[in-house]
Design an enzyme around this catalytic site. Structure first.
Site, PDB file in Angstrom:
ATOM      1  N   CYS A  81       0.452  -1.023   0.222  1.00 14.47           N
ATOM      2  CA  CYS A  81       0.140  -0.362   0.155  1.00 14.47           C
ATOM      3  C   CYS A  81       0.966   1.473  -0.330  1.00 14.47           C
ATOM      4  O   CYS A  81       0.246   2.075  -0.338  1.00 14.47           O
ATOM      5  CB  CYS A  81      -1.136   0.118   1.083  1.00 14.47           C
ATOM      6  SG  CYS A  81      -1.735  -1.218   1.164  1.00 14.47           S
ATOM      7  N   HIS A 121      -8.837   3.919  -2.418  1.00 10.43           N
ATOM      8  CA  HIS A 121      -7.674   3.449  -2.595  1.00 10.43           C
ATOM      9  C   HIS A 121      -7.028   2.779  -3.180  1.00 10.43           C
ATOM     10  O   HIS A 121      -6.693   1.515  -3.646  1.00 10.43           O
ATOM     11  CB  HIS A 121      -7.442   2.663  -0.994  1.00 10.43           C
ATOM     12  CG  HIS A 121      -6.007   2.154  -0.698  1.00 10.43           C
ATOM     13  ND1 HIS A 121      -5.025   2.695  -1.293  1.00 10.43           N
ATOM     14  CD2 HIS A 121      -5.796   1.741   0.145  1.00 10.43           C
ATOM     15  CE1 HIS A 121      -3.950   1.796  -0.663  1.00 10.43           C
ATOM     16  NE2 HIS A 121      -4.126   1.334   0.564  1.00 10.43           N
ATOM     17  N   CYS A 150      -0.074   3.293   6.716  1.00  8.90           N
ATOM     18  CA  CYS A 150      -0.079   1.508   6.874  1.00  8.90           C
ATOM     19  C   CYS A 150      -0.028   0.760   5.260  1.00  8.90           C
ATOM     20  O   CYS A 150      -0.426   1.323   4.245  1.00  8.90           O
ATOM     21  CB  CYS A 150      -0.859   1.279   7.602  1.00  8.90           C
ATOM     22  SG  CYS A 150      -3.293   1.238   6.368  1.00  8.90           S
TER      23      CYS A 150
END
Length: 408
Positions: free
Chosen positions: A89, A364, A394
């Protein structure tokens, strides 16, 4: 050490899964921000010394080094090299951080950093041996060192347990995210960041045709549309709406997360033009921000998603700054509990965090989000006159990443 500056930062709209971008190839989607950077800043692509692109699922249509292919598809010729990276991510933010450190070290003068993720055509987790949650994704030796392989959703639930977060707590944060995005959109705060994308749609909304689809090359009715706005936000979201949504990762009464307080699965790309101060002056560019410091950390892979806390602490220490010195924060809303725990541990005010909404609202797209967040931060500092911003995310398997920028 030289300064690295952000000259410009753009992104595509983020299309809902199976929605407006379902028929655009990931390579074409990845090229759109590159085309926009060239048009907006008037440079010859030959001056770009490297393109660094994050992509979390680099297989199938996102394989073959999409960082190299994207500038070729953008019409930048064969002289512009490119590399694809995967810090899960945090990939898009890592692309910016790598570009910045290359400039700071004197190795390059003009770079493009960005990322892409087409989560409709290349589903999340499809690069694992047996999907997102199966133990066969990692070697048996992994379990000699760690007790279990935890899903990110379960990690978010464990964070909620640890910080005693109720469903109402995380739902309130989610409602704020949606309302902030809606206000920002209505006020035109995204106008300088989002570049329209023209695409063609084929068939009904749903799963996109893949390269091997039998319809490829057949006669179909296609509609040309221009996408200008994020597809995932739900501006009318309120606590009552969210209370009706079923939990995803745990049984009712034993968890807090559902689709309404988790990041949206979307398709999108983003890119930033990174340069040395000297190169910016040479080309007549007016930089938006200077990249002050970067940090990356590893954390417990079982809870997994607490990385923004130590990453924030580390980058602040490196920069000799405190939370009170930061005017604006971007914290990726992978799950609402991640942001809530970060707020509690750092003492940062929610009023200065994700002020234009976050991933719960706009979504996202894994490989692109980090670039988008840093770019969003730079644009908002410029709009408000703020001085210093911090972005953090994160990351799967227990990591965290952070970047501090300063308006110039």
């Amino acid at each position: 050490m030289r300064d690295a500056v952000i000259v410009d930062a753009v992104r595509t709209p983020f299309g809902d899964r199976g929605g407006s971008f379902r028929d655009i190839h990931p390579q074409d989607l990845a090229a759109k921000p590159l085309e926009a950077l060239e048009q907006r800043n008037g440079f010859d692509p030959a001056i770009v010394e490297d393109v660094i692109y994050g992509c979390v699922t680099p297989i199938d249509e996102q394989g073959l080094n999409i960082g190299r292919i994207a500038p070729m598809v953008a019409g930048w010729g064969d002289s512009v090299p490119g590399v694809q990276l995967n810090r899960m991510c945090g990939s898009g933010q890592q692309a910016i951080n790598f570009a910045a450190t290359n400039v700071m070290a004197g190795q390059h003068d003009v770079l493009v950093a960005g990322g892409v993720e087409h989560m409709t055509r290349v589903p999340m987790g499809s690069d694992g041996a047996d999907g997102l949650d199966g133990n066969d994704t990692v070697t048996d030796t992994y379990f000699e060192h760690f007790d279990e392989l935890t899903s990110q959703g379960e990690g978010a639930e464990r964070i909620a347990d640890e910080y005693d977060l109720s469903r109402r707590d995380v739902d309130e944060l989610a409602v704020d995210s949606q309302q902030r995005w809606a206000e920002a959109w209505e006020e035109g705060r995204y106008d300088d960041q989002i570049v329209p994308v023209e695409t063609e749609l084929d068939g009904e909304k749903g799963e996109a045709p893949r390269a091997s689809d039998s319809r490829t090359g057949s006669e179909t009715t296609r509609e040309t549309i221009t996408v200008e706005k994020d597809g995932h936000p739900r501006p009318g979201t309120d606590l009552e709406t969210l209370s009706d949504l079923p939990l995803v990762f745990r049984e009712e009464g034993d968890g807090v997360h559902h689709p309404g307080n988790s990041s949206g699965i979307v398709d999108g790309s983003a890119a930033a033009l990174i340069a040395s101060e000297e190169a910016a002056a040479e080309h007549g560019w007016e930089p938006m921000a200077r990249i002050v410091d970067t940090a990356v950390v590893g954390v417990d892979p079982v809870t997994m998603l607490t990385g923004p806390i130590p990453a924030t602490e580390k980058v602040l220490e490196k920069s000799d700054l405190t939370v009170s010195d930061i005017d604006l924060f971007e914290v990726n809303e992978a799950f609402a509990s991640v942001v809530a725990a970060w707020l509690e541990e750092t003492g940062a005010p929610w009023e200065r965090t994700n002020v234009n909404g976050g991933a719960i609202a706009h979504g996202h797209p894994l490989g692109a989000t980090g670039t988008m967040l840093v770019g969003k931060l730079a644009h908002e500092l410029e709009r408000t006159g703020g001085e210093i911003g911090l972005s953090t995310m994160c990351i799967g398997f227990g990591q965290g990443i952070a970047t501090i920028i300063e308006r110039v």
